[in-house]
Design a protein around this motif. Sequence first.
Motif, PDB file in Angstrom:
ATOM      1  N   SER A   7       9.498 -19.421 -24.154  1.00  0.00           N
ATOM      2  CA  SER A   7      10.696 -19.136 -23.362  1.00  0.00           C
ATOM      3  C   SER A   7      10.472 -17.937 -22.458  1.00  0.00           C
ATOM      4  CB  SER A   7      11.899 -18.884 -24.281  1.00  0.00           C
ATOM      5  OG  SER A   7      12.232 -20.048 -25.006  1.00  0.00           O
ATOM      6  N   ASN A   8       9.476 -17.132 -22.780  1.00  0.00           N
ATOM      7  CA  ASN A   8       9.066 -16.035 -21.903  1.00  0.00           C
ATOM      8  C   ASN A   8       7.949 -16.518 -20.990  1.00  0.00           C
ATOM      9  OD1 ASN A   8       6.910 -13.650 -21.507  1.00  0.00           O
ATOM     10  ND2 ASN A   8       8.977 -12.807 -21.482  1.00  0.00           N
ATOM     11  N   ASP A   9       8.131 -16.313 -19.684  1.00  0.00           N
ATOM     12  CA  ASP A   9       7.196 -16.860 -18.706  1.00  0.00           C
ATOM     13  C   ASP A   9       5.787 -16.278 -18.830  1.00  0.00           C
ATOM     14  OD1 ASP A   9       9.246 -18.378 -17.755  1.00  0.00           O
ATOM     15  OD2 ASP A   9       9.507 -17.290 -15.875  1.00  0.00           O
ATOM     16  N   LEU A  10       5.678 -15.001 -19.178  1.00  0.00           N
ATOM     17  CA  LEU A  10       4.346 -14.410 -19.285  1.00  0.00           C
ATOM     18  C   LEU A  10       3.569 -15.011 -20.448  1.00  0.00           C
ATOM     19  CD1 LEU A  10       4.782 -10.600 -18.507  1.00  0.00           C
ATOM     20  CD2 LEU A  10       4.183 -12.467 -16.964  1.00  0.00           C
ATOM     21  N   ARG A  43       7.405   7.569 -27.574  1.00  0.00           N
ATOM     22  CA  ARG A  43       6.202   6.742 -27.669  1.00  0.00           C
ATOM     23  C   ARG A  43       6.600   5.278 -27.811  1.00  0.00           C
ATOM     24  NH1 ARG A  43       2.613   4.604 -31.494  1.00  0.00           N
ATOM     25  NH2 ARG A  43       0.428   4.666 -30.847  1.00  0.00           N
ATOM     26  N   ILE A  44       5.870   4.418 -27.126  1.00  0.00           N
ATOM     27  CA  ILE A  44       6.122   2.984 -27.196  1.00  0.00           C
ATOM     28  C   ILE A  44       5.573   2.447 -28.522  1.00  0.00           C
ATOM     29  CG2 ILE A  44       5.588   0.734 -26.182  1.00  0.00           C
ATOM     30  CD1 ILE A  44       7.516   2.345 -24.516  1.00  0.00           C
ATOM     31  N   GLU A  45       6.465   1.894 -29.334  1.00  0.00           N
ATOM     32  CA  GLU A  45       6.070   1.344 -30.628  1.00  0.00           C
ATOM     33  C   GLU A  45       5.967  -0.179 -30.605  1.00  0.00           C
ATOM     34  OE1 GLU A  45       5.188   3.178 -33.053  1.00  0.00           O
ATOM     35  OE2 GLU A  45       5.966   5.158 -32.511  1.00  0.00           O
ATOM     36  N   ARG A  46       6.747  -0.820 -29.740  1.00  0.00           N
ATOM     37  CA  ARG A  46       6.768  -2.282 -29.672  1.00  0.00           C
ATOM     38  C   ARG A  46       6.744  -2.733 -28.215  1.00  0.00           C
ATOM     39  NH1 ARG A  46      10.976  -0.980 -33.165  1.00  0.00           N
ATOM     40  NH2 ARG A  46      10.562  -1.398 -35.375  1.00  0.00           N
ATOM     41  N   VAL A  47       6.253  -3.930 -28.021  1.00  0.00           N
ATOM     42  CA  VAL A  47       6.273  -4.558 -26.700  1.00  0.00           C
ATOM     43  C   VAL A  47       7.182  -5.792 -26.801  1.00  0.00           C
ATOM     44  CG1 VAL A  47       4.905  -5.652 -24.883  1.00  0.00           C
ATOM     45  CG2 VAL A  47       3.950  -3.733 -26.204  1.00  0.00           C
ATOM     46  N   TYR A  48       8.062  -5.941 -25.811  1.00  0.00           N
ATOM     47  CA  TYR A  48       9.093  -6.975 -25.833  1.00  0.00           C
ATOM     48  C   TYR A  48       8.863  -7.976 -24.704  1.00  0.00           C
ATOM     49  CZ  TYR A  48      11.566  -3.523 -28.714  1.00  0.00           C
ATOM     50  OH  TYR A  48      11.909  -2.609 -29.686  1.00  0.00           O
ATOM     51  N   PHE A  49       8.919  -9.263 -25.061  1.00  0.00           N
ATOM     52  CA  PHE A  49       8.838 -10.357 -24.093  1.00  0.00           C
ATOM     53  C   PHE A  49      10.164 -11.129 -24.173  1.00  0.00           C
ATOM     54  CE2 PHE A  49       4.538  -9.364 -25.428  1.00  0.00           C
ATOM     55  CZ  PHE A  49       3.783  -9.416 -24.263  1.00  0.00           C
ATOM     56  N   PRO A  50      11.152 -10.781 -23.362  1.00  0.00           N
ATOM     57  CA  PRO A  50      12.477 -11.401 -23.506  1.00  0.00           C
ATOM     58  C   PRO A  50      12.463 -12.889 -23.175  1.00  0.00           C
ATOM     59  CG  PRO A  50      12.383 -10.042 -21.525  1.00  0.00           C
ATOM     60  CD  PRO A  50      11.122  -9.766 -22.291  1.00  0.00           C
ATOM     61  N   HIS A  51      13.306 -13.636 -23.884  1.00  0.00           N
ATOM     62  CA  HIS A  51      13.484 -15.061 -23.622  1.00  0.00           C
ATOM     63  C   HIS A  51      14.623 -15.304 -22.640  1.00  0.00           C
ATOM     64  CE1 HIS A  51      11.708 -16.040 -27.888  1.00  0.00           C
ATOM     65  NE2 HIS A  51      10.878 -15.355 -27.115  1.00  0.00           N
ATOM     66  N   GLY A  52      15.374 -14.279 -22.340  1.00  0.00           N
ATOM     67  CA  GLY A  52      16.530 -14.353 -21.453  1.00  0.00           C
ATOM     68  C   GLY A  52      17.154 -12.973 -21.367  1.00  0.00           C
ATOM     69  N   GLY A  53      18.440 -12.929 -20.973  1.00  0.00           N
ATOM     70  CA  GLY A  53      19.137 -11.648 -20.930  1.00  0.00           C
ATOM     71  C   GLY A  53      18.615 -10.720 -19.855  1.00  0.00           C
ATOM     72  N   ASP A  75      11.067 -13.428 -17.136  1.00  0.00           N
ATOM     73  CA  ASP A  75       9.828 -13.518 -16.359  1.00  0.00           C
ATOM     74  C   ASP A  75       8.919 -12.312 -16.565  1.00  0.00           C
ATOM     75  OD1 ASP A  75      11.496 -11.713 -15.126  1.00  0.00           O
ATOM     76  OD2 ASP A  75      11.309 -12.551 -13.114  1.00  0.00           O
ATOM     77  N   GLY A  76       9.252 -11.439 -17.537  1.00  0.00           N
ATOM     78  CA  GLY A  76       8.471 -10.223 -17.681  1.00  0.00           C
ATOM     79  C   GLY A  76       8.367  -9.714 -19.101  1.00  0.00           C
ATOM     80  N   GLN A  77       8.047  -8.433 -19.211  1.00  0.00           N
ATOM     81  CA  GLN A  77       7.901  -7.770 -20.497  1.00  0.00           C
ATOM     82  C   GLN A  77       8.193  -6.290 -20.342  1.00  0.00           C
ATOM     83  OE1 GLN A  77       5.445  -5.317 -20.915  1.00  0.00           O
ATOM     84  NE2 GLN A  77       4.280  -5.672 -19.032  1.00  0.00           N
ATOM     85  N   PHE A  78       8.485  -5.653 -21.452  1.00  0.00           N
ATOM     86  CA  PHE A  78       8.599  -4.200 -21.431  1.00  0.00           C
ATOM     87  C   PHE A  78       7.663  -3.599 -22.470  1.00  0.00           C
ATOM     88  CE2 PHE A  78      10.122  -0.388 -23.573  1.00  0.00           C
ATOM     89  CZ  PHE A  78       9.972   0.506 -22.535  1.00  0.00           C
ATOM     90  N   GLY A  79       6.894  -2.595 -22.037  1.00  0.00           N
ATOM     91  CA  GLY A  79       6.124  -1.770 -22.960  1.00  0.00           C
ATOM     92  C   GLY A  79       4.637  -1.961 -22.944  1.00  0.00           C
ATOM     93  N   ALA A  80       4.127  -3.033 -22.351  1.00  0.00           N
ATOM     94  CA  ALA A  80       2.698  -3.321 -22.466  1.00  0.00           C
ATOM     95  C   ALA A  80       1.840  -2.271 -21.764  1.00  0.00           C
ATOM     96  CB  ALA A  80       2.389  -4.703 -21.917  1.00  0.00           C
ATOM     97  N   GLY A  81       2.209  -1.900 -20.536  1.00  0.00           N
ATOM     98  CA  GLY A  81       1.393  -0.947 -19.794  1.00  0.00           C
ATOM     99  C   GLY A  81       1.253   0.371 -20.522  1.00  0.00           C
ATOM    100  N   ALA A  82       2.366   0.877 -21.045  1.00  0.00           N
ATOM    101  CA  ALA A  82       2.323   2.137 -21.787  1.00  0.00           C
ATOM    102  C   ALA A  82       1.585   1.968 -23.113  1.00  0.00           C
ATOM    103  CB  ALA A  82       3.743   2.638 -22.030  1.00  0.00           C
TER     104      ALA A  82
END
Length: 240
Positions: A7-10, A43-53, A75-82
């Motif tokens: 459900s996450n495009d990435l 500090r970034i502890e988790r990386v999130y790949f949203p399915h919506g919202g 269509d994206g994610q949060f936290g991977a780069g960091a």
Amino acid sequence: MANGHFSNDLLARLDEPTFAAIEPHLRIMQLETGYVLAETNARIERVYFPHGGIISCVVELIGGGAIESGMIGKDGQFGAGAALDHKVSLNFVIMQVAAHASVIDADKLRLAAQEIPNLRDMMMRYEQFFLAQVQQTAACNAAHSVSNRACKWLLRMQRLVGDDLNLTQEFLAQMMGVQRGGVNAIAQDLQKLEMITYSRGHIHILDLPRIQQRACECDAAINAHFEEIFGSKPMRSSAA
């Protein structure tokens, strides 16, 4: 067989060996409205790949104000780069519209990316796109009218979550870079033009083509950046 992670495009864009390597470490979480993904300088502890919202990245100001610098959806994610470089979040990051997400511990993603160039490449390409979005937003806030900006954000949100949007006045103010008192005036203007209905934080889009006509060029520019970096839509889906 259905796979909710797609459900996450990435995640859906990853080749089968790459996805198979990280799938055992992924779990699906429900992220409610108001859920804080990261505090500023944490500090970034988790990386999130949203399915919506909608995930909102917010720059907090010393005087107590805040403005949104970027929006993340399916269509994206949060936290991977960091996470890949042991870094911290530069923004306050919050769930503005609830959704499920595929989540992986930052350490697990970093180790996998060190072994799999394709995974690291995908994550860094998204970081490149997100930087382009932030830069476009900064230029937009400086050069375009509030009404044009509002329509731009409506287009982006409609693409992510559909025609019905439940959003707080605070979020709308942060999104458009205006005072909370100005949100109602903007919404009422668009409502008088029969482009939306707006009541108590609920927006329903009535006339998407007219919103597209009224929006500034920034939404189209952001979409063009994404297509240039990622190309066509992913071949796989959650039903695959």
